[in-house]
Scaffold this motif. Structure first.
Motif, mmCIF file in Angstrom:
data_model
loop_
_atom_site.group_PDB
_atom_site.id
_atom_site.type_symbol
_atom_site.label_atom_id
_atom_site.label_comp_id
_atom_site.label_asym_id
_atom_site.label_seq_id
_atom_site.Cartn_x
_atom_site.Cartn_y
_atom_site.Cartn_z
ATOM 1 N N GLY A 19 0.825 -1.198 0.000
ATOM 2 C CA GLY A 19 0.000 0.000 0.000
ATOM 3 C C GLY A 19 0.858 1.246 0.000
ATOM 4 N N ILE A 20 0.574 2.165 0.924
ATOM 5 C CA ILE A 20 1.323 3.419 0.985
ATOM 6 C C ILE A 20 2.364 3.417 2.096
ATOM 7 C CG2 ILE A 20 -0.471 4.798 -0.098
ATOM 8 C CD1 ILE A 20 -1.340 5.708 2.688
ATOM 9 N N GLY A 21 2.556 2.269 2.768
ATOM 10 C CA GLY A 21 3.658 2.181 3.721
ATOM 11 C C GLY A 21 3.282 2.274 5.179
ATOM 12 N N GLY A 22 2.054 1.895 5.540
ATOM 13 C CA GLY A 22 1.658 1.910 6.946
ATOM 14 C C GLY A 22 2.517 0.996 7.800
ATOM 15 N N PHE A 23 2.744 -0.221 7.323
ATOM 16 C CA PHE A 23 3.613 -1.145 8.053
ATOM 17 C C PHE A 23 5.044 -0.614 8.115
ATOM 18 C CE2 PHE A 23 0.574 -4.821 7.454
ATOM 19 C CZ PHE A 23 0.506 -5.167 8.803
ATOM 20 N N HIS A 24 5.494 0.009 7.036
ATOM 21 C CA HIS A 24 6.857 0.530 6.990
ATOM 22 C C HIS A 24 7.050 1.594 8.074
ATOM 23 C CE1 HIS A 24 10.486 1.487 4.213
ATOM 24 N NE2 HIS A 24 10.746 1.912 5.448
ATOM 25 N N GLN A 25 6.108 2.520 8.161
ATOM 26 C CA GLN A 25 6.228 3.560 9.182
ATOM 27 C C GLN A 25 6.213 2.951 10.582
ATOM 28 O OE1 GLN A 25 3.608 6.981 8.798
ATOM 29 N NE2 GLN A 25 3.778 7.414 10.975
ATOM 30 N N ALA A 26 5.339 1.964 10.795
ATOM 31 C CA ALA A 26 5.216 1.342 12.118
ATOM 32 C C ALA A 26 6.488 0.596 12.500
ATOM 33 C CB ALA A 26 4.018 0.388 12.137
ATOM 34 N N PHE A 378 -1.025 8.152 10.552
ATOM 35 C CA PHE A 378 0.133 8.587 9.781
ATOM 36 C C PHE A 378 0.619 9.929 10.329
ATOM 37 C CE2 PHE A 378 -1.537 5.425 6.966
ATOM 38 C CZ PHE A 378 -0.427 4.945 6.270
ATOM 39 N N GLU A 379 1.933 10.096 10.346
ATOM 40 C CA GLU A 379 2.510 11.341 10.849
ATOM 41 C C GLU A 379 2.096 12.510 9.964
ATOM 42 O OE1 GLU A 379 4.071 11.668 13.556
ATOM 43 O OE2 GLU A 379 4.794 9.667 14.115
ATOM 44 N N ASP A 380 2.044 13.725 10.563
ATOM 45 C CA ASP A 380 1.632 14.904 9.808
ATOM 46 C C ASP A 380 2.577 15.227 8.655
ATOM 47 O OD1 ASP A 380 -0.636 15.267 11.278
ATOM 48 O OD2 ASP A 380 0.108 16.948 12.467
ATOM 49 N N PHE A 381 3.844 14.791 8.758
ATOM 50 C CA PHE A 381 4.801 15.092 7.694
ATOM 51 C C PHE A 381 4.707 14.105 6.538
ATOM 52 C CE2 PHE A 381 7.123 12.502 10.872
ATOM 53 C CZ PHE A 381 7.433 11.403 10.102
ATOM 54 N N TYR A 382 3.847 13.091 6.642
ATOM 55 C CA TYR A 382 3.744 12.081 5.593
ATOM 56 C C TYR A 382 3.289 12.739 4.295
ATOM 57 C CZ TYR A 382 3.768 7.079 4.571
ATOM 58 O OH TYR A 382 4.100 5.824 4.108
ATOM 59 N N ASN A 397 -7.532 2.185 2.226
ATOM 60 C CA ASN A 397 -6.976 0.835 2.076
ATOM 61 C C ASN A 397 -5.806 0.568 3.011
ATOM 62 O OD1 ASN A 397 -8.472 -0.645 0.186
ATOM 63 N ND2 ASN A 397 -7.523 0.404 -1.540
ATOM 64 N N ALA A 398 -5.349 1.600 3.721
ATOM 65 C CA ALA A 398 -4.116 1.484 4.497
ATOM 66 C C ALA A 398 -4.328 0.763 5.823
ATOM 67 C CB ALA A 398 -3.535 2.874 4.758
ATOM 68 N N VAL A 399 -3.248 0.163 6.335
ATOM 69 C CA VAL A 399 -3.261 -0.379 7.684
ATOM 70 C C VAL A 399 -3.084 0.779 8.650
ATOM 71 C CG1 VAL A 399 -0.753 -0.766 7.729
ATOM 72 C CG2 VAL A 399 -2.248 -2.135 9.198
ATOM 73 N N ASN A 400 -3.754 0.718 9.802
ATOM 74 C CA ASN A 400 -3.568 1.763 10.799
ATOM 75 C C ASN A 400 -2.174 1.637 11.412
ATOM 76 O OD1 ASN A 400 -3.758 2.765 13.816
ATOM 77 N ND2 ASN A 400 -5.329 3.836 12.651
ATOM 78 N N VAL A 401 -1.418 2.723 11.379
ATOM 79 C CA VAL A 401 -0.008 2.679 11.773
ATOM 80 C C VAL A 401 0.153 2.347 13.256
ATOM 81 C CG1 VAL A 401 2.126 4.015 11.960
ATOM 82 C CG2 VAL A 401 0.664 4.265 9.936
ATOM 83 N N GLU A 402 -0.680 2.926 14.108
ATOM 84 C CA GLU A 402 -0.522 2.692 15.546
ATOM 85 C C GLU A 402 -0.823 1.241 15.906
ATOM 86 O OE1 GLU A 402 0.144 3.063 19.635
ATOM 87 O OE2 GLU A 402 0.886 4.142 17.861
ATOM 88 N N ILE A 403 -1.843 0.663 15.289
ATOM 89 C CA ILE A 403 -2.126 -0.747 15.557
ATOM 90 C C ILE A 403 -0.962 -1.610 15.082
ATOM 91 C CG2 ILE A 403 -3.654 -2.689 15.062
ATOM 92 C CD1 ILE A 403 -5.952 -0.789 14.813
ATOM 93 N N ALA A 404 -0.466 -1.327 13.881
ATOM 94 C CA ALA A 404 0.670 -2.092 13.356
ATOM 95 C C ALA A 404 1.892 -1.942 14.255
ATOM 96 C CB ALA A 404 0.991 -1.634 11.935
ATOM 97 N N ARG A 405 2.106 -0.747 14.779
ATOM 98 C CA ARG A 405 3.260 -0.506 15.660
ATOM 99 C C ARG A 405 3.140 -1.326 16.938
ATOM 100 N NH1 ARG A 405 5.078 2.015 19.956
ATOM 101 N NH2 ARG A 405 2.976 2.654 20.562
ATOM 102 N N GLN A 406 1.958 -1.300 17.550
ATOM 103 C CA GLN A 406 1.784 -2.038 18.798
ATOM 104 C C GLN A 406 1.884 -3.538 18.574
ATOM 105 O OE1 GLN A 406 -0.427 -1.155 22.072
ATOM 106 N NE2 GLN A 406 -0.972 0.949 21.565
#
Length: 423
Positions: A19-26, A378-382, A397-406
């Motif tokens: 996708g747009i990198g939700g897992f990557h950011q997490a 997603f961070e504001d700078f994304y 379509n993105a994964v939620n970053v905070e859920i992926a991070r946790q």
């Protein structure tokens, strides 16, 4: 001159169906390094490259001739396509010859990389409701000696104080040889093993993500939509709608027809399914009670001349919102729906963006892409490539970053530092 010190990453991961990198950011926030990503949507690839220009993108993972060429990694992240399993689609599951088979392409990547330690997958909630599909996934993963979340792990951003109701199923696994028995003594992973930091949202949490940026009238709705919303708010106040248990459909009022029997015959009541008969009867009865006001209201606001979607109304706030300006509005195929101000409805991959009353602009507007991005953590700078419409779709379509991070953090705590080859 002192040489710069390069720190080794805590772990390495591959980002499939990225996708747009939700897992990557997490995973990056946890000290991980991405060794490569796979994505086929060109708009998503553009956004991914804007934010992670150094990551190699392989394109369609199912068409790679030599997937063993992907550099070594510890963790597999994948938000494999949800359409084959979504209630919004045909629910073909693994019989979907294109997108449904991508799960097996992910397994091929795992099979070609014996060094893998674990994985985090994400999909629509409906995947877990189909026992046949769920069994296929569990059986395939356990056959590869993974200890997994056998019981579906259903999570929403609202479980983590993020004001969006968006249930998704997450599947986690650890290679048996890599599990830390002190942290994971059982033969499956449970939500308690992951030690997630959860919390609930306040009654006005949804509105608290707004107004942090300068007012922007680019997102103000059309005059026609705003007039209809204000007209419905007057209607709600004059007719006393608070906890009404059915949607209001102007087409089911029988405006101008005096006798119920004439209206029901004209509508073909006897041939309707039971649920629609109930809607028709409820709406007709409501109209008969408020006929004088409704007839004047329909004429005053030209309601029967408006778009059909604006002729339907649902008030789902009970008494938790004083008026429509204090609720959350969505215009769907089922009409105008007003929700409580605690949670935004699920962001979806279509132009169906939630609408709010902007106290600064004095108008209804759609939430901005940046506000939608915050609902997905997603961070504001994304950075996002393409139009606003494309951005909304990508976030839907993105994964939620905070859920992926946790989940990533929880998974890593269950992995031992050194592999036990005796297992």
């Amino acid at each position: 001159m002192t040489a710069s010190i390069k720190h080794e990453p805590r772990f390495r991961f591959v980002d499939l169906c990225a996708g747009i990198g939700g897992f990557h950011q997490a995973m990056g926030s946890l000290g991980g390094k991405c060794v490569g990503a796979s994505e086929i949507n060109e708009a998503c690839i553009e956004t991914y490259r804007l934010n992670f220009p150094d990551t190699h993108i392989y394109g369609d993972i199912s068409e790679m001739e030599n997937i063993s060429q992907i550099p070594e990694f510890d963790i597999v992240c994948a938000g494999f396509p949800c359409q084959p399993f979504s209630k919004a689609g045909k629910q073909l599951g693994f019989q979907d010859r294109s997108r449904g088979k991508l799960f097996f392409s992910i397994l091929n990547v795992i099979d070609s990389h014996p060094e893998v330690k674990g994985f985090v997958f994400e999909n629509v909630r409906n995947l877990a409701d189909n026992k046949a599909n769920w069994s296929v996934i569990c059986d395939e993963l356990k056959a590869r000696d993974f200890i997994i979340t056998e019981d579906p792990l259903i999570l929403s951003p609202s479980d983590f104080q993020i004001p969006q109701k968006r249930e998704r199923v997450f599947i986690l696994g650890i290679k048996a040889a890599w599990r830390d028995e002190r942290m994971l003594p059982n033969s499956k992973i449970t939500v308690n093993d992951l030690d997630l930091r959860r919390g609930s949202c306040s009654k006005t949490a949804a509105l608290e993500v707004l107004y942090s940026d300068p007012a922007n009238d680019a997102y103000v709705v059309s005059d026609d939509v705003e007039e209809a919303l204000l007209a419905w708010d007057e209607f709600r106040g004059e007719t006393g709608i608070k906890t009404i248990g059915f949607p209001i459909w102007l087409s089911h009022f029988g405006i101008g027809i005096k006798r119920d029997s004439d209206f029901f015959e004209a509508m073909g009541l006897s041939t309707m399914p039971g649920w629609k008969q109930n809607y028709l009867r409820h709406n007709r009865h409501f109209y008969q009670i408020h006929r004088d006001y409704i007839d004047r209201w329909v004429t005053r606001y030209n309601m029967l001349e408006r778009n059909k979607l604006l002729q339907k109304f649902e008030w789902n706030c009970g008494e938790d919102a004083a008026d429509i300006k204090h609720g959350l509005v969505q215009i769907r195929q089922s009409g105008v729906r007003v929700k409580r101000p605690d949670l935004f409805p699920t962001l979806v991959a279509m132009p169906n963006t939630p609408i709010v009353w902007d106290t600064v602009l004095g108008h209804f507007r759609r939430i901005s892409p940046k506000e939608a991005a915050r609902l997905q953590s997603f961070e504001d700078f994304y950075k996002f490539g393409g139009s606003d419409s494309q951005t909304y779709r990508q976030l839907g379509n993105a994964v939620n970053v905070e859920i992926a991070r946790q989940l990533g953090k929880g998974l890593l705590r269950l992995i031992r530092e050194e592999r036990n080859d005796g297992e």
